[in-house]
Design a protein around this motif. Structure first.
Motif, PDB file in Angstrom:
ATOM      1  N   THR A  42       0.825  -1.216   0.000  1.00  0.00           N
ATOM      2  CA  THR A  42       0.000   0.000   0.000  1.00  0.00           C
ATOM      3  C   THR A  42       0.852   1.256   0.000  1.00  0.00           C
ATOM      4  N   VAL A  43       1.901   1.245   0.815  1.00  0.00           N
ATOM      5  CA  VAL A  43       2.771   2.426   0.928  1.00  0.00           C
ATOM      6  C   VAL A  43       3.499   2.690  -0.388  1.00  0.00           C
ATOM      7  N   VAL A  44       4.098   1.643  -0.965  1.00  0.00           N
ATOM      8  CA  VAL A  44       4.900   1.814  -2.182  1.00  0.00           C
ATOM      9  C   VAL A  44       4.026   2.185  -3.379  1.00  0.00           C
ATOM     10  N   LEU A  45       2.958   1.409  -3.609  1.00  0.00           N
ATOM     11  CA  LEU A  45       2.082   1.706  -4.746  1.00  0.00           C
ATOM     12  C   LEU A  45       1.335   3.019  -4.537  1.00  0.00           C
ATOM     13  N   GLY A  46       0.962   3.297  -3.298  1.00  0.00           N
ATOM     14  CA  GLY A  46       0.282   4.563  -3.004  1.00  0.00           C
ATOM     15  C   GLY A  46       1.197   5.753  -3.244  1.00  0.00           C
ATOM     16  N   GLY A  47       2.458   5.629  -2.812  1.00  0.00           N
ATOM     17  CA  GLY A  47       3.420   6.717  -3.021  1.00  0.00           C
ATOM     18  C   GLY A  47       3.689   6.959  -4.493  1.00  0.00           C
ATOM     19  N   ALA A  48       3.867   5.867  -5.246  1.00  0.00           N
ATOM     20  CA  ALA A  48       4.087   6.010  -6.690  1.00  0.00           C
ATOM     21  C   ALA A  48       2.843   6.577  -7.369  1.00  0.00           C
ATOM     22  N   GLY A  49       1.674   6.200  -6.867  1.00  0.00           N
ATOM     23  CA  GLY A  49       0.423   6.719  -7.420  1.00  0.00           C
ATOM     24  C   GLY A  49       0.276   8.206  -7.199  1.00  0.00           C
ATOM     25  N   VAL A  50       0.721   8.673  -6.037  1.00  0.00           N
ATOM     26  CA  VAL A  50       0.659  10.112  -5.736  1.00  0.00           C
ATOM     27  C   VAL A  50       1.498  10.896  -6.731  1.00  0.00           C
ATOM     28  N   MET A  51       2.672  10.346  -7.097  1.00  0.00           N
ATOM     29  CA  MET A  51       3.531  11.008  -8.077  1.00  0.00           C
ATOM     30  C   MET A  51       2.799  11.208  -9.405  1.00  0.00           C
ATOM     31  N   THR A  74      -0.387  11.614  -9.810  1.00  0.00           N
ATOM     32  CA  THR A  74      -1.491  12.569  -9.720  1.00  0.00           C
ATOM     33  C   THR A  74      -1.017  14.023  -9.737  1.00  0.00           C
ATOM     34  N   ILE A  75       0.276  14.243  -9.462  1.00  0.00           N
ATOM     35  CA  ILE A  75       0.815  15.603  -9.478  1.00  0.00           C
ATOM     36  C   ILE A  75       0.981  16.058 -10.929  1.00  0.00           C
ATOM     37  N   PRO A  76       0.435  17.195 -11.317  1.00  0.00           N
ATOM     38  CA  PRO A  76       0.617  17.682 -12.694  1.00  0.00           C
ATOM     39  C   PRO A  76       2.097  17.769 -13.062  1.00  0.00           C
ATOM     40  N   SER A  77       2.404  17.462 -14.305  1.00  0.00           N
ATOM     41  CA  SER A  77       3.803  17.377 -14.753  1.00  0.00           C
ATOM     42  C   SER A  77       4.589  18.649 -14.466  1.00  0.00           C
ATOM     43  N   LEU A  78       4.012  19.795 -14.809  1.00  0.00           N
ATOM     44  CA  LEU A  78       4.722  21.057 -14.592  1.00  0.00           C
ATOM     45  C   LEU A  78       4.949  21.319 -13.112  1.00  0.00           C
ATOM     46  N   ALA A  79       3.973  20.954 -12.282  1.00  0.00           N
ATOM     47  CA  ALA A  79       4.122  21.144 -10.841  1.00  0.00           C
ATOM     48  C   ALA A  79       5.258  20.274 -10.302  1.00  0.00           C
TER      49      ALA A  79
END
Length: 217
Positions: free
Chosen positions: A58-67, A69-74
């Protein structure tokens, strides 16, 4: 502006800037190559680790998933205070953007290996490491390669945004075309980037067929 005018601009700009296009294409390939190498090494490793330690899934896939969701420019903006403006920042951001499909598919590919196959490998005296490298990873290759292909194609498109932080690449022409209102310049960056994505997809598909065990093709 008609399509004819756009293509006339594209041809004109191609004739004037073909050397710049070649240099920018090479820079673009470098951005994608180095970020993908890092993402494959880290992503496959993390994918393997979470098959052995399910509590971290959950931690690893969740952390990668958060990346993702962040807009590319941000994400590029967040990297600037750490790496400064330029290629390092672009590679770092592209690396983070590429992780999720690689980690998820590595994890899924290994977890989906038939339990009976693992038991048979244990029965003939294989160690856990031998089972991983001689049984699980070869059988998981098709799923893993699908994740790598997805990450690579996304990476080629996202790398065009590197122009906004001075990292170069084909995005320079897109950015210049937008600021000057020259559609031909936008095509000068977009078309080579699309061709790169197609070529990369073909190469990785060939690599997938070559590395997939005969019984799974």
């Amino acid at each position: 502006m008609t399509n004819l005018n756009i293509w006339e601009q594209f041809i004109q700009q191609s004739q004037l800037r073909w050397q710049e296009v070649l240099m920018s294409t090479f820079t673009h390939i470098q951005l994608v190559f180095f970020s993908m190498i890092l993402a494959i090494v880290v992503g496959v490793t993390l994918g393997i680790v979470i098959t052995r330690f399910p509590s971290f899934v959950t931690v690893v896939l969740g952390g990668a998933g958060v990346m993702q969701t962040i807009p590319s420019l941000a994400l590029l903006g967040f990297m600037i205070p750490i790496f400064g403006i330029g290629i390092k920042t672009a590679i770092a951001a592209l690396f983070l953007y590429s992780l999720l499909p690689i980690i998820r598919n590595t994890y899924t590919g290994i977890k989906d290996v038939d339990k009976g196959t693992r038991e048979a490998a244990k029965g003939i005296g294989m160690t856990n490491m031998q089972i991983l490298f001689k049984v699980e990873l070869p059988l998981a290759i098709p799923v893993m390669m699908a994740g790598i292909r997805t990450a690579a194609v996304i990476n080629v498109g996202t790398a065009t945004l590197a122009a906004f932080i001075g990292a170069g690449g084909l995005g320079d022409f897109i950015f210049l075309g937008i600021t000057r209102g020259i559609d031909g310049l936008i095509l000068l960056g977009a078309i080579p980037a699309a061709l790169l994505a197609i070529i990369l997809e073909i190469l990785l598909s060939s690599l997938e067929r070559w590395t997939t065990p005969e019984g799974l093709k």
